[in-house]
Design a protein around this motif. Sequence first.
Motif, short mmCIF file in Angstrom:
data_model
loop_
_atom_site.label_atom_id
_atom_site.label_comp_id
_atom_site.label_asym_id
_atom_site.label_seq_id
_atom_site.Cartn_x
_atom_site.Cartn_y
_atom_site.Cartn_z
N ASP A 22 -8.97 8.18 -13.86
CA ASP A 22 -9.75 7.08 -14.43
C ASP A 22 -9.49 5.80 -13.65
O ASP A 22 -8.42 5.20 -13.73
CB ASP A 22 -9.33 6.92 -15.91
N LEU A 24 -10.78 2.75 -13.95
CA LEU A 24 -10.60 1.54 -14.75
C LEU A 24 -9.18 1.47 -15.31
O LEU A 24 -8.56 0.41 -15.32
CB LEU A 24 -11.62 1.50 -15.90
N ASP A 69 -3.44 -0.72 -21.88
CA ASP A 69 -4.75 -1.40 -21.90
C ASP A 69 -4.70 -2.80 -22.47
O ASP A 69 -5.48 -3.66 -22.06
CB ASP A 69 -5.76 -0.59 -22.72
#
Length: 145
Positions: A22, A24, A69
Amino acid sequence: MKGTDHFKELIKNYLDNRAKEDELFRAKYETTTRTIDDVVNYIFHAVQQSGCCGFSDDEVYSMAVHAIDEPDLEIGKPMNCNVVVNHHIELTEEEKAEQRAIALKRYQEEEMRKLQLQQRNSRPKAAKSQPKPIQELSLFQGMEL
């Protein structure tokens, strides 16, 4: 390896693999100032606050991703606790042999205890000598009425 160390290793491996897949997430993962200890500590606090005792792998991994995150997320103070990891751990042949030897020794010790207990219980008990009956004296013995 202790359960908590194994847990940290599993979380780190998951995050590393997720970063490979991933893009991101990789950007945040590579720039985060959080250590694996911070992530694990966040998971510990989230688990404690939930009041639950067991979680699926996906639930735990999502907590780890959330800790990466959200840079403003409060991690909490370090907790002193242990984790039980429900994953199979492969042992080397040397470790297997060592564990077999330990198990054999425990088995032998337990069997020896059983034998000693049987011997103790099977010993003939010393015959108790019967006390001599006490002769009672009567005030009226030998008296004529």
